[in-house]
Design a protein around this motif. Structure first.
Motif, PDB file in Angstrom:
ATOM      1  N   GLY B  78      28.307  36.719  51.635  1.00  0.00           N
ATOM      2  CA  GLY B  78      28.257  35.966  50.352  1.00  0.00           C
ATOM      3  C   GLY B  78      28.934  34.417  50.790  1.00  0.00           C
ATOM      4  O   GLY B  78      29.759  34.342  51.559  1.00  0.00           O
ATOM      5  N   THR B  96      25.982  35.837  46.003  1.00  0.00           N
ATOM      6  CA  THR B  96      26.945  36.849  45.960  1.00  0.00           C
ATOM      7  C   THR B  96      26.746  37.850  47.302  1.00  0.00           C
ATOM      8  O   THR B  96      27.499  38.298  47.969  1.00  0.00           O
ATOM      9  N   SER B 106      24.633  34.324  41.822  1.00  0.00           N
ATOM     10  CA  SER B 106      25.681  35.178  41.031  1.00  0.00           C
ATOM     11  C   SER B 106      24.794  35.420  39.768  1.00  0.00           C
ATOM     12  O   SER B 106      25.304  36.490  39.141  1.00  0.00           O
ATOM     13  N   LEU B 142      33.092  32.646  49.736  1.00  0.00           N
ATOM     14  CA  LEU B 142      32.611  33.286  48.315  1.00  0.00           C
ATOM     15  C   LEU B 142      34.234  33.647  47.707  1.00  0.00           C
ATOM     16  O   LEU B 142      34.895  34.344  48.438  1.00  0.00           O
ATOM     17  N   GLU B 144      36.346  36.209  45.908  1.00  0.00           N
ATOM     18  CA  GLU B 144      36.413  37.310  45.371  1.00  0.00           C
ATOM     19  C   GLU B 144      37.686  37.493  44.250  1.00  0.00           C
ATOM     20  O   GLU B 144      38.705  37.502  44.729  1.00  0.00           O
TER      21      GLU B 144
END
Lengths: 505, 318
Positions: B78, B96, B106, B142, B144
C-alpha cells in the motif's frame, strides 16, 4: 496601525482630488462637456459684399471683429471664387482682404464666421487712457454745440450721464433749436454724439454692431457710440439711449471709420445674414482648443486607430473595479481572476446577446472537444496548445457560418481572446472532473455575471464619454480599488456560508 | 437565508478578506511559501527539524522515470501518490493494497499500472499544481490509522487540521471522510468536520455541509465519544511547524498513525475558514489575543502548547 493608515488615506484622498480636480480643470479650460451629446448654440454670420468692378486691379477690405465682447470666434471662411483671400491681423485690427488682378461686372463676395456666445468678460484695461479728440466746427454749429453742451453738462455729473443728456437733447422730437441745427449739419446722430462728447473732453468713438436675430437676411450694421469711462469703454446706442452691450449684439468694428473699403469698384454695399445653429459641444471644444495643454495631453492628438484602442484601455480600470467589488465585497467565484473583463470587452464588440450565445457555444463545444482530448492522454502544454488551435477553428467556423447565414454578429466572434478561452476551457474541464458540473456552473455563471455587469457599465454612454475624454477619472477608480483592498469585513457570500452559525452563541 | 454581519462579528468569525489581509498578508512572508506549497520541501524540512512525517519511498521528477516505476513499486503493498505542488487534496491517490497485477484505491476502485503511469505523467506536467507549473510526484508510506478512529471515518483517513498562529495552536478540527465526500477529507465535498477542544482533544461540535450533525452519517457512530489520543503530542507537532517554516499563520494537517504516532501530512499557508463552523465559534478573539503576547515569553513549542491548553479550554456543546 493607525499611523500606518494615515498616509494610505492621504494617498486615496489625493488620488480622488487629483482625478476630480484635473477633470474639472479640463472641463473649465477646454470646455469638454461632462455629458455626451451636449449641444451648444452658435451664430453663423455671413457678410455679403456687392460691388461693380471697374475692370482693373481690385482690392476689397472688410473690417472684422477683433474681440467682440460676449462672443468667441469658432471658425471663419470666405467664399469668393477667383479672388485671393487673406485675413490680415495687425494688432487689434483684423481685416479680410480680397484681391484680384482683372475683374469687371457685378461681384459678390462672402465672408462667414461662426460665433459662440460666451459669458461677458471685461476687457483688459489699456495702460494709458485714450485722449479726447479735438473737434472743429464751423459757425454757427460751433455756437450751437457749445450751447447744447452747456445745457447737457449742467444736468449731468459723469461722462455717462452727459451722454444720456445729449441723447435726450438729440432725440428726433426734441424742441431744442441747437440740436436741430447740428442734426442738419451732421445727420448721423451717433457721429454727432461722438463729436459732442469729444468736445466735452470725454474720449469716445464710433462702433458698428450687428443685432443677431435668427434667420435674418440683408441686415446692416447699426452705428453705436463708445465712450470711455472709469470702468473702460461703455457702449451706447445714440438712437435709443440703450447702455451697455445687449446679449444679441455682435460688435463688428470699433473705432474704425470704414467697415468696407473697395478699391477698383463702385456701388459697393455690405449686408449681413445670420442663422442660429446648434453644434455638438465636443466638436466645438476640439476645434477651439487644439493647442491647449490638456488637448495635447489628451488622446485626441493620436491617430483614430490608436484613439479607439485607448477608448478600450480607459474602460479597463472600471472593469477591474467591478471584478474587485464582486470578489471582495460580494464573494462571487469566477474562473480566472480577470477573465471576465476580457470577455466583457469582447461583448462590447459583439453586443450582449450574440456575444453571450457565441461565448457559451464556444466554451461548450470546447469542453466537448476537451473531453475527447483527455482520452488522448496528452501532456498539459500540448493539450492547451491543441485547445487553442481547436478554439481558433471553432471561432472561424462560427464566424463563417454566421456570415453565410447573414448574421453580422458571426464575424465579431473573432474579438474573443482565444488563448484566454482555451485556458478557461481547460480549467473548466478539470473543475468538471474534480468538483463536478455544479462547480463549473457556479464559476462559469459567476464569470459571466461579472462580465455582463462590467459590460452593462462599460456600455453606458456617459461612462464611455467620461472615461475617454477624462482619463484622469480613472485615478478616482484607482482610489476606490485601493479602498476596497483594505476591506476586511465579511463578504456577502460569507453571510450565507456561515448561516449555520445563527444558533450559536 | 443570510446571517447578519453583526452576529458574525459578535461570534468573532474570521472572514476571508480579514484573513487574507490581517493574518496571511501580515504574518506570512511570501518568500517562505514554497516551503509549504511544495510537499517535498516540507517533508525534507520536517526531517531536519525532527517533525514526524509519513515515510518517503521515492520521488519521480522527470517523465522518463515513469518507465521504471514498476520496479520501484514492486516492494510496496500500500502507498500514497501525491503531487508535490498539489493543493486541496487534488491528485492524491491512496493505494491500499494490490490485487494481482492491479491496484486497489482507498475508494475500492481497481486501477492498473497504466492508470498510475498516466496519473504520474499528468501530475508531472502540472495538472494539479497551482498555475500549471511542472511538478514532481511523491510516493510515500500508506498511513494505517489508529484504531481509536474506527467507525468514525468512511473509506478514508481522518486527519486533524490545526490552525497555528505565531506558533500557538489556536483551533483544531478533526475531518472525517464520508460516503458523500468520496473518501476525501474536504469539508466542502461533504466530509464531517469535528471541532476539537484544545485542552483535551475532545469533540466540541460537528458539522457536515455546514449543518450540525451528532453521529457519523455512514457508520452512525456518535461523534460525542471522540477523543484524540496523544493530544499534547499533536499540538506540539503542529506548534513546531512554526519554528520549522517561519510562517506566522498556517494550517497543519496531521494524522495519527497506528505505529508511528502523530505525523505531519502537509502544511497550508492559506488555511480555510470552515474550521470555525466546525467549532461553533470564531477564530478572531483567539488570534487577537495571541497578537498581544510577547514572543520572547514563549520560546519553545512546549511553552506555547501549555499556554493554549490552559487559555483556550472550552466546554463541549454536544
Amino acid at each position: 496601525m493607525k499611523i500606518r493608515r494615515l498616509p494610505f488615506y492621504a494617498i486615496v484622498i489625493l488620488l480622488i482630488v487629483a482625478g476630480l480636480g484635473t477633470a474639472g480643470l479640463r472641463h473649465n479650460t477646454t470646455e469638454v462637456p461632462f455629458v455626451p451629446g451636449e449641444q451648444k448654440p452658435v451664430w453663423l454670420v455671413e457678410a455679403r459684399i456687392d460691388f461693380l468692378a471697374q475692370g482693373g486691379k481690385t482690392t476689397v477690405r472688410l473690417d472684422l471683429p477683433d474681440s467682440a465682447p460676449g462672443f468667441r470666434l469658432i471658425r471663419e471662411q470666405a467664399a469668393s471664387p477667383g479672388y485671393g483671400f487673406a485675413v490680415l491681423d495687425d494688432k487689434r485690427d483684423r481685416r479680410a482682404e480680397w484681391t484680384r488682378r482683372e475683374v469687371t461686372g457685378y461681384q459678390t463676395l462672402y465672408y462667414n464666421a461662426q460665433y459662440l456666445p460666451v459669458s461677458y468678460e471685461p476687457e483688459p484695461k489699456d495702460p494709458e487712457p485714450p485722449k479726447a479728440e479735438d473737434v472743429f466746427w464751423d459757425e454757427p454749429e460751433a455756437t450751437a454745440a457749445r450751447e447744447l453742451l452747456r445745457g447737457a453738462l449742467s444736468r449731468s455729473s459723469s461722462p455717462a450721464s452727459t451722454a444720456r443728456e445729449l441723447i435726450k437733447l438729440l432725440s428726433p422730437n426734441s424742441p431744442d433749436q441747437n440740436a436741430q441745427l447740428l442734426l442738419a449739419a451732421e445727420p448721423s446722430r451717433s457721429r454727432l454724439l461722438v463729436k459732442l462728447l469729444n468736445q466735452s473732453g470725454v474720449p469716445s468713438r464710433m462702433a458698428m454692431g450687428l443685432y443677431l436675430e435668427d434667420a435674418r437676411r440683408r441686415q446692416t450694421l447699426t452705428p453705436l457710440v463708445e465712450l470711455f469711462t472709469d470702468e473702460g469703454w461703455l457702449l451706447m446706442n445714440a438712437a435709443t439711449g440703450e447702455q451697455g452691450v445687449p446679449e444679441n449684439l455682435l460688435l463688428w468694428s470699433r473705432g474704425v471709420d470704414a467697415q468696407l473699403d473697395v478699391i477698383g469698384g463702385q456701388n459697393s454695399s455690405l449686408t449681413f445674414s445670420m442663422i442660429r445653429q446648434t453644434v455638438p459641444a465636443m466638436a466645438l471644444s476640439q476645434v477651439q482648443f487644439q493647442d491647449n495643454i490638456f488637448s495635447l495631453l489628451g488622446v485626441y492628438s493620436l491617430p483614430i486607430e490608436e484613439q479607439s484602442m485607448f477608448k478600450m484601455l480607459f474602460l479597463l480600470p472600471l472593469g477591474a473595479m467591478v471584478v474587485v467589488f464582486m470578489r471582495v465585497m460580494v464573494g462571487l467565484r469566477t474562473a480566472g481572476t480577470f477573465m471576465p473583463i476580457l470577455i466583457s470587452l469582447a461583448f462590447l464588440q459583439t453586443s450582449l446577446v450574440p456575444g453571450l450565445i457565441s461565448f457559451i457555444l464556444i466554451v461548450g463545444l470546447g469542453l466537448l472537444l476537451r473531453n475527447y482530448l483527455s482520452y488522448l492522454n496528452l501532456l498539459l502544454v500540448a493539450r492547451i496548445a491543441t485547445l487553442i488551435v481547436l478554439v481558433i477553428f471553432l471561432i472561424s467556423v462560427m464566424s463563417l457560418v454566421g456570415y453565410q447565414l447573414g448574421l453580422n454578429a458571426g464575424i465579431t466572434v473573432t474579438f474573443f481572446p482565444m488563448i484566454i478561452i482555451a485556458w478557461t476551457i481547460e480549467r473548466m474541464s478539470i473543475l468538471w472532473e474534480e468538483e463536478g458540473p455544479h462547480e463549473v456552473l457556479i464559476q462559469g455563471g459567476g464569470s459571466l455575471l461579472v462580465a455582463v455587469l462590467a459590460y452593462l457599465l462599460m456600455s453606458i454612454e456617459l461612462i464611455n464619454h467620461l472615461s475617454f475624454n477624462f482619463p484622469e477619472l480613472n485615478l478616482v477608480i484607482l482610489a476606490f480599488i485601493l479602498l476596497m483592498g483594505q476591506y476586511t469585513g465579511y463578504k456577502l457570500s460569507e453571510l450565507r456560508r456561515f448561516r449555520s452559525m445563527e444558533n450559536m452563541d | 437565508m443570510l446571517i447578519s454581519p453583526f452576529k458574525l462579528r459578535r461570534l468573532g468569525m474570521l472572514g476571508m478578506n480579514c484573513r487574507n489581509r490581517d493574518f496571511i498578508g501580515r504574518y506570512n512572508d511570501r518568500r517562505l511559501y514554497p516551503l509549504v506549497d511544495n510537499k517535498l520541501k516540507t517533508k525534507l524540512l520536517a526531517e531536519e527539524y525532527k517533525v514526524a512525517t509519513p515515510q518517503l519511498h521515492f520521488v519521480v521528477a522527470e517523465q522518463h522515470e515513469i518507465a521504471h516505476i514498476e520496479q520501484q513499486l514492486e516492494t510496496l503493498n500500500g502507498f500514497a501518490i501525491k503531487p508535490a505542488k498539489g493543493s486541496g487534496g487534488k491528485g492524491i491517490w491512496v493505494i491500499t493494497h494490490r490485487d494481482g497485477k492491479d491496484f486497489i484505491k482507498s475508494s475500492g476502485a481497481k486501477i492498473t499500472m497504466e492508470d498510475i503511469r498516466r496519473h504520474m505523467s499528468n501530475t508531472l506536467a502540472g495538472l494539479y499544481s497551482l498555475g500549471g507549473v511542472s511538478d514532481e510526484v511523491i510516493v510515500e508510506d500508506l498511513i494505517e490509522f489508529d484504531d481509536c478512529f474506527e467507525g468514525f471515518s468512511f473509506e478514508g483517513v481522518p486527519d486533524i487540521r490545526i490552525v497555528v498562529f505565531r506558533g500557538f495552536p489556536v483551533m483544531a478540527m478533526l475531518r472525517l471522510a464520508t460516503h458523500a465526500s468520496d473518501g476525501k477529507a474536504n469539508l466542502h465535498q461533504g466530509a464531517v468536520g469535528v471541532g476539537l477542544d484544545l485542552s483535551s482533544g475532545r469533540c466540541l461540535n460537528a458539522v457536515q455541509f455546514g449543518m450540525p450533525v451528532y453521529e457519523h452519517p455512514d457508520t452512525k457512530r456518535s461523534l460525542k465519544e471522540i477523543k484524540v489520543p496523544d493530544w499534547r503530542g499533536m499540538l506540539l507537532l503542529a506548534s513546531r511547524c512554526y519554528d520549522m517554516t517561519g510562517l506566522g499563520y498556517i494550517g497543519a494537517d496531521l494524522v495519527l498513525d497506528a505505529n508511528r504516532g502523530p505525523e505531519l501530512l502537509e502544511l497550508n499557508a492559506r488555511p480555510g475558514l470552515a474550521i470555525q463552523v466546525a467549532n461553533g465559534f470564531g477564530l478572531l478573539p483567539r488570534l487577537r489575543h495571541i497578537e498581544t503576547l510577547k514572543e520572547k515569553r514563549f520560546p519553545t513549542a512546549e511553552s506555547r502548547v501549555d499556554y493554549v491548553m490552559k487559555e483556550f479550554a472550552v466546554t463541549p456543546l454536544l
